[in-house]
Design an enzyme around this catalytic site. Structure first.
Site, mmCIF file in Angstrom:
data_model
loop_
_atom_site.group_PDB
_atom_site.id
_atom_site.type_symbol
_atom_site.label_atom_id
_atom_site.label_comp_id
_atom_site.label_asym_id
_atom_site.label_seq_id
_atom_site.Cartn_x
_atom_site.Cartn_y
_atom_site.Cartn_z
ATOM 1 N N CYS A 19 -2.454 47.840 -47.217
ATOM 2 C CA CYS A 19 -2.058 47.881 -48.462
ATOM 3 C C CYS A 19 -2.024 49.529 -48.907
ATOM 4 O O CYS A 19 -1.406 49.895 -49.867
ATOM 5 C CB CYS A 19 -3.222 47.225 -49.341
ATOM 6 S SG CYS A 19 -4.785 47.515 -49.042
ATOM 7 N N HIS A 38 -9.007 47.331 -51.870
ATOM 8 C CA HIS A 38 -7.534 46.968 -51.894
ATOM 9 C C HIS A 38 -6.831 47.829 -52.726
ATOM 10 O O HIS A 38 -7.309 48.060 -53.838
ATOM 11 C CB HIS A 38 -7.528 45.385 -52.343
ATOM 12 C CG HIS A 38 -6.192 45.070 -52.451
ATOM 13 N ND1 HIS A 38 -5.459 44.852 -50.953
ATOM 14 C CD2 HIS A 38 -5.417 44.269 -53.306
ATOM 15 C CE1 HIS A 38 -4.333 44.367 -51.237
ATOM 16 N NE2 HIS A 38 -4.128 44.116 -52.828
#
Length: 955
Positions: A335, A889
């Protein structure tokens, strides 16, 4: 790790500092001239190396680049400094060695050369080890590196591979050089699992998928594109030597074309990869294709399009829909890469440039570039993301190229998206640099010329060597002003920048925790937290501590840095910058009397016997623990061994246990007990067999009894590093060294003595600043982006490692530095420094930054007032980081300018969001686009973005 005795160094060879300096210098000069592939270098902790430099060359050590070993050893020492103790590399390795014997000693994953460690040639290490001993020994090999394989580098981190055996299910982790062959990996795998080599074949098992049969035994792991932390499948066949390879072949053939996971060729057909990169071999282009590895004779007449269904993705193609709404599949903790790529892909200038024919600008010969491969991989990925349809794209070919040229981003670990962005922008610039032969240009001094003239000259010199689409779009220029604190010499330079890294600290102070100890036995150790200026000095810390701890007029505080249960250094210089003290350091402050006589410090080092717990305990010797205690001793008085015993008793008296004591306060741990309390008398008098009782009276005439304890197991280290037992010969005088500021006394704590003293007060020394859970207030307290910019531009003194050479003084100076923006780029990238670094940890700041979406006006921050260009910017993209360090994230918020609408890009999932949802405490890297002066309204999003429609890619 072998024990490093504090008292055994006297047996080692002793030479003078000058002899050490000359010997090491000669070794270094020889090694630098003859280094070749296969040579061994050794890691040594930067901290110890710096101490050795100061020992052999106090005046010059801090003024020379710590990476240049020969220059270090070519200066002259001018004064005596304490000789370093044994080499201690423990801060470079994990405390606990892996149970997997194949791994051996493991380095910390985040070490940086020059900051954490230095690489020494073998001859240098051998000589230092002969003089000082210690360890552990950390050897590393020299390998060929670079695209041409002609450069040399030390492989500090060999590949770490997970071996997975089928059908057994066993697994093991190994370290192996990327320059080792597949055959050596095959041999080691069979050796580890006790397998017959003829019955084993191994696979590239990247991402838990079979990608390539590794059957070319002479091929290196580097050429096979094996990445660190990936899996290697060890497949065992039981049908004999002739069927192992055949079994591997049949496993592929049985799946046939339906086994898309194995047989897909990871190269997207495009005119760039066929016509421009035609010089690249097929094996390079399909390095993870099973077909190319299994058969050299197999013809790849046409590339096979990567199958999206390989990754289990289903979706409906919406041809004719708006481009740029294609997601990226998460390949496993990617990510960080996906969010950064989406922001670059949606930068209008890049979207137009890479969809046109950019190949003519690729610099194939640039030694600083990637032979055009990074630019080709990025351009190919960008075209996929702007193609019609919304089926998510798997960026595996791009990640493979990225891992090849930047191994730090290989594997499945989470990484910093800003660090990736910095690498990508720099790498794309070098691949696309229009300057094929960079001229050498020497910058001229300003010599009183106008700033405009000097700035234009610097910029022209920069463009003469660096000219690319990246420079056109992303690079700006700032003015840097340095002022010498001694002669007031002013130096002005104009340097380019690719992005601005803004600090998030909203204040100019920091909190520091220091543990305060007394030497007169009046109090137990106590941790004290004070607030000091961030750019302050040790005198500010001492002043704050003195007030908080009520230091009397006849007392003072002595600061010391504690490392590995020893005093690493005394911070006696009041001008030492507090910025040199890291958050994870440990500090002690010793409250001592102000003495007019010359003094020397007694350092009481605590040791305990380390034992192996089992059926029978096995001793490993005495090792330091806890925090040392300090007491001053007059150099003018005759000090006996008995005097040392008395001083130690006094320092330890607050920790003496009584019969009533659990963990008592200081009043209950006094060695003076009331005569009317026989139970306390007995407890104290029985503490040791040789004890002396004295009947005394206080000022009111009340009787009380003191117990003077004797024969603590004390050892003193004399000038010759010999240990003297202080429990015998109490009347014998101690010879104090005239050249040292301290004497070392060891107290060895056996279980018997620990029953009498509670030493837990000396353990668990707190860090200077302990990062804990962020409070709700800290998360929501707003901080203006303009405040962050002002903190970035504020004048501050340089840190010691960035000392400036004053051309007028002809010496290194700790100058003050002031930055001013001068030339702003078309696209301004702003990095919010949420992550703060310490030696072994990385911490995140959850500060909410209030950044403008419209009307970021930098006019007042640009020093070039004659610039007629607009200094107003509009936000069009940003990356976000949610969560903590280990489980964070990344996502991206991006505004499609032709739609005037914001979207959230969360890997493969894309959703529309409102503009008010763009701001959050997760914002990490901001992308701003300059607003044209002829825009009718800057603050109106629809009108301000209208001028950008002509540079959007057309589908």
């Amino acid at each position: 790790m072998a024990e490093m005795s504090m008292c055994s160094s006297s047996s080692r060879e002793q030479v003078s500092p000058e002899e050490e300096r000359l010997a090491i210098r000669d070794f270094v000069i020889s090694a630098e001239a003859h280094t070749k592939e296969g040579d061994t270098f050794y890691l040594i902790t930067q901290r110890w190396w710096q101490q050795w430099l100061e020992y052999v060359n106090q005046d010059q050590a801090n003024n020379i680049d710590t990476c240049s070993l020969s220059e270090h050893c070519d200066s002259v020492s001018s004064s005596d400094v304490k000789r370093p103790s044994v080499i201690d590399n423990s801060d470079l390795i994990y405390d606990m060695t892996s149970e997997d014997s194949m791994m051996g000693i493991e380095l910390h994953d985040t070490l940086v050369e020059g900051r954490d460690y230095i690489l020494l040639p073998q001859e240098v290490w051998n000589q230092l080890y002969a003089w000082y001993g210690g360890g552990p020994t950390l050897p590393r090999k020299v390998i060929n590196s670079g695209l041409s394989q002609t450069g040399l580098s030390v492989e500090v981190y060999p590949l770490r591979l997970q071996l997975v055996v089928v059908p057994k299910g066993a697994h093991s982790t190994i370290r192996i050089s990327k320059k080792e062959t597949i055959g050596e990996l095959h041999r080691r795998a069979c050796e580890i699992f006790d397998l017959n080599m003829e019955q084993v074949c191994i696979w590239d098992y990247y991402g838990h998928r079979k990608h390539a049969l590794m059957n070319d035994m002479d091929k290196t792991l580097d050429d096979a594109n094996i990445q660190t932390d990936q899996d290697v499948l060890v497949e065992v066949h039981s049908n004999g030597s002739s069927s192992a390879f055949a079994g591997c072949m049949s496993s592929v053939q049985e799946n046939g074309s339906a086994d898309k996971e194995t047989m897909s060729v990871l190269v997207e057909p495009s005119k760039s990869s066929l016509s421009i990169a035609g010089g690249l071999s097929a094996s390079k282009g399909v390095s993870r294709s099973c077909s190319s590895e299994l058969s050299q004779s197999q013809n790849l007449t046409s590339p096979v399009r990567e199958l999206d269904s390989t990754y289990g993705v289903s979706g409906v193609s919406t041809r004719g829909a708006t481009g740029g709404l294609t997601g990226l599949l998460n390949l496993g903790n990617t990510c960080f890469m996906n969010s950064a790529i989406q922001c670059l892909v949606h930068t209008p200038e890049f979207a137009r440039y890479f969809r046109e024919d950019y190949h003519k600008e690729i610099n194939w010969q640039n030694p600083l570039g990637m032979v055009g491969e990074l630019a080709l991989a990025f351009g190919d990925l960008l075209r996929k993301l702007w193609a019609p349809g919304r089926t998510p794209v798997a960026p595996r070919p791009f990640k493979t190229k990225l891992a090849r040229f930047a191994p730090q981003f290989s594997g499945y670990n989470q990484h910093d998206s800003q660090e990736l962005l910095a690498f990508l922008l720099d790498g794309l610039h070098e691949d696309l640099n229009r300057v094929k032969h960079k001229p050498y240009i020497k910058s001229r001094d300003a010599d009183g010329r106008p700033d405009e003239e000097v700035a234009d000259e610097y910029w022209a010199n920069h463009i003469a060597r660096n000219d690319s689409i990246i420079v056109d779009v992303c690079q700006g220029q700032y003015k840097s002003t340095l002022v010498c604190p001694v002669c007031n010499k002013i130096s002005v330079t104009f340097d380019p920048f690719m992005y601005l890294s803004l600090p998030l600290q909203s204040t100019i102070t920091r909190t520091m925790t220091v543990t305060v100890f007394t030497c007169d036995g009046s109090a137990l150790p106590s941790a004290c937290t004070v607030t000091v200026p961030k750019q302050g000095r040790c005198r500010d810390l001492i002043q704050a501590l003195s007030g908080a701890c009520s230091v009397k007029h006849n007392e003072k505080l002595l600061l010391a840095e504690i490392r590995n249960h020893l005093i690493d250094r005394f911070l006696e210089d009041p001008l030492i910058l507090l910025s040199t003290i890291k958050d994870d350091d440990h500090l002690a402050a010793y409250k001592i009397p102000k003495l007019s006589k010359s003094t020397i410090f007694l350092q009481l080092i605590h040791r305990r016997e380390e034992q192996e717990i089992g059926n029978a305990q096995k001793s490993f010797g005495w090792k330091p623990y806890g925090t040392p205690l300090v007491s001053p001793i007059s150099c003018d008085d005759v000090i006996t061994r008995g005097d040392i015993q008395s001083i130690v008793y006094t320092m330890l008296s607050p920790m003496l246990r009584t019969e009533r004591q659990g963990h008592t306060d200081i009043s209950e741990t006094s060695i003076s007990v009331a005569a009317s309390d026989p139970s306390c008398d007995i407890t104290a008098s029985e503490a040791f067999t040789d004890s002396i009782e004295s009947d005394l009276k206080d000022k009111d005439g009340n009787s009380y009894k003191t117990v003077t304890l004797s024969k603590l197991p004390l050892q003193l280290v004399d000038e010759n590093n010999a240990c003297i037992d202080l429990s015998v010969g109490e009347e014998k005088p101690i010879k104090l060294s005239s050249s040292s500021m301290s004497i070392l006394v060891f107290v060895d704590w056996s279980n018997k003595f620990l029953e009498k003293y509670d030493t837990h007060y000396l353990e668990n020394l707190p860090e200077v600043f302990k990062y804990g859970p962020v409070t709700k207030k800290a998360r929501t307290e707003p901080l203006s982006l303009y405040t962050c910019l002002e903190a970035f531009l504020r004048e501050e003194p340089l840190v010691p490692e960035d000392m400036w050479f004053c051309p007028q003084c002809k010496e290194q100076r700790q100058a003050s530095k002031k930055l001013d923006l001068w030339r702003l780029p078309e696209v301004l990238v702003i990095h919010l420094k949420r992550f703060s670094y310490s030696r072994s940890m990385k911490h995140k700041l959850e500060t909410f930054v209030n950044f403008p979406i419209h009307d970021l006006d930098l006019t007042n921050y640009v020093a070039h007032k004659n610039n007629s260009r607009s200094q107003i910017y509009e936000l069009y993209a940003l990356t976000n980081h949610y969560g903590g360090m280990g489980s964070g994230h990344y996502t991206a918020h991006i505004k499609l300018l032709d739609e005037n609408r914001w979207y959230n890009f969360d890997d493969s999932h894309i959703s529309a969001i409102n503009e008010e949802d763009v701001k959050s405490a997760a914002a990490y890297v901001l992308f701003y686009k300059r607003v044209k002066i002829n825009d009718a309204s800057v603050s109106n999003g629809a009108q301000s973005c209208a001028g950008h429609e002509n540079i959007l890619p057309q589908n």
